[in-house]
Design an enzyme around this catalytic site. Structure first.
Site: not given
Ligand code: 13P
Length: 257
Positions: A9-11, A95, A97, A234-235
């Site tokens: 997930n690149w956000k 998600h 967020e 994510g990151g």
């Molecule tokens: P991180 O791996 O940056 O903690 O993020 C997880 C995430 O929210 C994936 O959707």
């Protein structure tokens, strides 16, 4: 045995050149074609960049969100058919967020899950408790509430596991505080038991991914747990080398599905 999946997930990160670099690095890694299934969730603006490179390969991609209507006067929104039109097979829904920053309720999450299914997309539905909820002993209650909202969608089109669940404890997202394999396994087993209450056969088939500070050095212990079917990263998915290493870890575990 359920197959294993690694999703990135690149956000809200990346420009066209980044998308090309990340996608190409994964293609160059020449992972085994189906084990694990690797899925990228770029921002909407980069879906075409990923698709241009990944089309024809075993790499999959999806959207990070969708609206529940197919088209119309919804300025700024993207629909399921639009994602399908760009070759998406998956879409993230609910998600944390989005639940927190954009006030997405359980009801909205359910509507989006149904919209995804109608569009022929597999929703990856995120659930998870906050730090405060965990500390006050509300974890199971929160997970049950979030799952109860989406379970009517499960198996709606026959006996297929038509959705994927991602357990993402909010306190582990972007914090470097990964859930321990035992903590994550406990939550995943609980989530699977909630699915089993509705449909025991599907409970064995539904994939439950773990998300929250997954890195190459903790992925192995997490993915080895019985009820953890891979990761939503994510990151670390923004670093080509790290993400490829996580895929390699999954490849070594090598559940064939
Ligand atoms: P991180 O791996 O940056 O903690 O993020 C997880 C995430 O929210 C994936 O959707």
């Amino acid at each position: 045995m359920r197959p294993i999946m690694v999703a990135g997930n690149w956000k809200m990160n990346g420009l066209h050149a980044d998308a090309q670099h990340l996608t190409q690095a994964i293609l160059d890694a020449a992972l085994a074609p189906t084990v694990p299934e690797v899925v990228l969730f770029p921002p909407f603006t980069l879906i075409a960049s990923v698709a241009a490179l990944a089309r024809g390969s075993s790499l999959r991609w999806g959207g990070q969100n969708l609206f529940w209507e197919n088209h119309g006067p919804y300025t700024g929104e993207i629909s399921g058919p639009m994602l399908r039109d760009h070759g998406c097979r998956y879409v993230l829904v609910g998600h944390s967020e989005r639940r927190q920053i954009f006030q997405e309720s359980d009801e909205i999450v359910f509507r989006k899950v149904m919209a995804a299914l109608h569009a022929g997309l597999t929703p990856v539905v995120c659930v998870g408790e906050s730090e405060q909820e965990r500390e006050s002993g509300q974890t199971w209650e929160v997970l049950e509430r979030q799952m109860t909202a989406i379970l009517p969608a499960l198996g709606a089109n026959g006996q297929q596991a038509n959705l994927i669940i991602a357990y993402e404890p909010i306190w582990a997202i972007g914090t470097g505080k990964t859930a321990s394999p035992a903590q994550a396994q406990e939550a995943h087993a609980y989530l699977r038991s909630l699915v089993a209450r509705k449909n025991p056969a599907l409970a064995q088939k539904v994939l439950i991914l773990y998300g929250g500070s997954v890195k190459a050095n903790n992925a192995g212990a997490l993915f080895a747990e019985e009820d953890i079917d891979g990761g939503l990263v994510g990151g670390a998915s923004l670093q080509a080398g790290e993400f490829v290493q996580i895929c390699r870890v999954a490849e070594q575990i090598g559940r064939g599905g």
